[in-house]
Design an enzyme around this catalytic site. Sequence first.
Site, short mmCIF file in Angstrom:
data_model
loop_
_atom_site.label_atom_id
_atom_site.label_comp_id
_atom_site.label_asym_id
_atom_site.label_seq_id
_atom_site.Cartn_x
_atom_site.Cartn_y
_atom_site.Cartn_z
N LYS A 68 18.77 -6.33 25.60
CA LYS A 68 18.26 -7.41 24.75
C LYS A 68 19.04 -7.53 23.43
O LYS A 68 19.24 -8.63 22.92
CB LYS A 68 16.77 -7.23 24.48
CG LYS A 68 15.91 -7.43 25.72
CD LYS A 68 14.43 -7.32 25.39
CE LYS A 68 13.55 -7.47 26.62
NZ LYS A 68 12.12 -7.46 26.30
N ASP A 105 9.24 -13.01 23.81
CA ASP A 105 8.27 -11.91 23.93
C ASP A 105 7.08 -12.07 22.98
O ASP A 105 5.93 -11.83 23.37
CB ASP A 105 8.96 -10.57 23.66
CG ASP A 105 9.78 -10.09 24.85
OD1 ASP A 105 9.47 -10.48 25.99
OD2 ASP A 105 10.73 -9.32 24.63
#
Length: 276
Positions: A68, A105
Amino acid sequence: MSQPSPFAVFGHPVAHSLSPRIHQDFAEQFGIVLEYRAIDAAPTAFAEAVHAFFAAGGIGANVTLPHKGAAFALADERSEAARRAGTANVLTRLPDGRLAAHNSDGAGLVRDLTERHGVDLRGRDALLLGAGGAARAAAWSLLDAGVQTLTIVNRTPEAADALADAIGEPARVHTRYWDDLADLGSYDLILNATSAGVLGGTLKLPMSLVGARALCYDLAYGAAAIDFVAWAEAAGAHRAWDGLGMLVEQAAEAFELWHGRRPDTEPVYQALLAAG
Ligand code: ATR
């Protein structure tokens, strides 16, 4: 890469990723025939694999551990959510071929808490354990959703301080030392955003953190969340959840970005829950 496909998830390992299944289930809701594959890329090969994927016609990619941060770094453009988190879990090819990074997220977490679990975040005193990528993604979204205070506690205190400084809301955001957890009193929302469960480590958390009406949430799901959820239940939490719903919701955010349609996440969540 064996054959081009417009959508993919990158991870390492990635074989057990639920993203291909989730995106296929979403696509079926709209009669979309989706080509979506899992691509395992070691960290040293990640950037090259991403560029090859998009050069071969890729439209969008989900990104999971451990990439990420690298996904954020290699993008040409970054959404505000990605910049806040410093990480990206969604990469999208722009019409001019450049890559846009997004982090879904935090939005996924808040949607799971509020819409699936019916939590009103407004006015809550929240404790956030961890200050890495997952915690950073969660922190701003929780504040945007109206938590009254956010106390960030991280094993390495400098990272918690850096996150609090970046947020810049000293009246609402506090940091405390991990060693002082037993002295902090209780909270009504506790979020585990550490990677301890994923890494197979253990968290030693005092039960005094859990208030009588406390809601506890692990951003990880499945086996990685078992210890935290068990601790929360043993400590008398009103409810304790793992992050399976967040996984589905962050995927829905990416799906909507790419396909312009919002999938119904509930049947997908229920199917994953039933599958264990
Ligand atoms: P992620 O993307 O999952 O957030 P990360 O950015 O590497 O991963 O962050 C991991 C977080 O989990 C960090 O806050 C880390 O604490 P440190 O900053 O002290 O490393 C935390 N963490 C990992 N293992 C832990 C453990 N056994 N106990 C407490 N915190 C832990």
